[in-house]
Design an enzyme around this catalytic site. Structure first.
Site, PDB file in Angstrom:
ATOM      1  N   GLY A  19      33.342  41.167  48.086  1.00  7.40           N
ATOM      2  CA  GLY A  19      34.248  41.382  47.938  1.00  7.40           C
ATOM      3  C   GLY A  19      35.332  42.651  48.306  1.00  7.40           C
ATOM      4  O   GLY A  19      35.113  42.964  49.659  1.00  7.40           O
ATOM      5  N   TYR A 141      41.309  40.013  31.137  1.00  5.29           N
ATOM      6  CA  TYR A 141      41.026  40.934  33.152  1.00  5.29           C
ATOM      7  C   TYR A 141      42.922  40.995  33.022  1.00  5.29           C
ATOM      8  O   TYR A 141      42.944  42.327  32.675  1.00  5.29           O
ATOM      9  CB  TYR A 141      41.310  39.449  33.659  1.00  5.29           C
ATOM     10  CG  TYR A 141      40.895  39.971  34.779  1.00  5.29           C
ATOM     11  CD1 TYR A 141      40.210  40.314  35.749  1.00  5.29           C
ATOM     12  CD2 TYR A 141      41.873  39.562  36.168  1.00  5.29           C
ATOM     13  CE1 TYR A 141      39.824  40.694  37.217  1.00  5.29           C
ATOM     14  CE2 TYR A 141      42.282  40.321  37.281  1.00  5.29           C
ATOM     15  CZ  TYR A 141      40.909  40.967  37.449  1.00  5.29           C
ATOM     16  OH  TYR A 141      40.761  41.219  39.236  1.00  5.29           O
TER      17      TYR A 141
END
Length: 236
Positions: A19, A141
């Site tokens: 990523g 998150y």
């Protein structure tokens, strides 16, 4: 005579095998750094100019041991992250995400403090657009990325006297593995796309280029900042 790796400035990228982390690691390698990437996962196509070590980043001692011994650290990018979606409403999952996304990066940077100082190094922590607003499906998150932004400001203030700059970036919707669930949900992907003023998702390389800038001497008077890289999503 020192080998070529020892003559290049050392850059360490956590989560550097996939990523955004991979994009950062590969760009820094192209830019003349000796890059060491740490994490549990790597893409098969990871550039061979990046040295990858499989490490559990919550184990600070193991993370430090994976680096070239004693070499000053010119650049540290804390990019490793975890997302558990609705599971994050459970305490165990919440604490796991916080440990990976916040505590591991904090502990690792602190362990490298002397080596960063000796290089006059720079740190970039990867926050998120979720540091700016909330997510109903990923509370841990979201909380972790808000904490990353706040932690960055504290590190910047505490470490400026040692010649270390610390900044963060807040990516929006990026075409990575972690966003796959949203990208493959047609209705959600359409809602997201219509809100982004620039009309598209980011490529990982577009995040990497901003990280490289913050690590460079061109950003020599920038510390404690958080730069959104979201195509305008967070200002709508």
């Amino acid at each position: 005579m020192p080998n070529q790796d020892q003559t290049r400035p050392l850059a360490v990228v956590t989560g550097g095998g996939t990523g955004i982390g991979r994009a950062v690691a590969e760009l820094l390698a192209e830019s003349g750094y000796h890059v060491v990437a740490l994490g549990l996962h790597r893409d098969d196509e990871l550039n061979t100019n990046v040295t990858f070590h499989k490490v559990d980043l919550t184990d600070t001692a193991a993370s430090v041991a994976a680096l070239p011994e004693g070499q000053p650290v010119a650049a540290l990018v804390n990019c490793a992250g975890m997302l558990r979606h609705q599971q994050e409403w459970e305490t165990d999952a919440f604490e796991q995400v916080m440990r990976v996304n916040v505590t591991a990066g904090f502990a690792f940077a602190t362990a490298l403090l002397d080596r960063l100082g000796s290089a006059g190094g720079a740190v970039v922590n990867i926050a998120s657009m979720w540091a700016i607003f909330g997510s109903p499906s990923a509370p841990a998150y979201t909380a972790s990325k808000g904490a990353v932004a706040a932690m960055t400001r504290s590190q910047a203030v505490a470490w400026a006297g040692r010649g270390i700059r610390v900044n963060s970036v807040a990516p929006g919707w990026v075409e990575t593995r972690i966003s796959e669930k949203a990208r493959t949900d047609p209705s959600r992907a359409e809602r997201i796309g219509t809100r982004i003023p620039m009309g598209r998702w980011a490529k990982p390389a577009e995040i990497a280029s901003v990280v490289r800038f913050l690590l460079s001497s061109d950003a020599g008077y920038v510390t404690g900042a958080m730069i959104p890289i979201d195509g305008g999503y967070s200002i709508c």
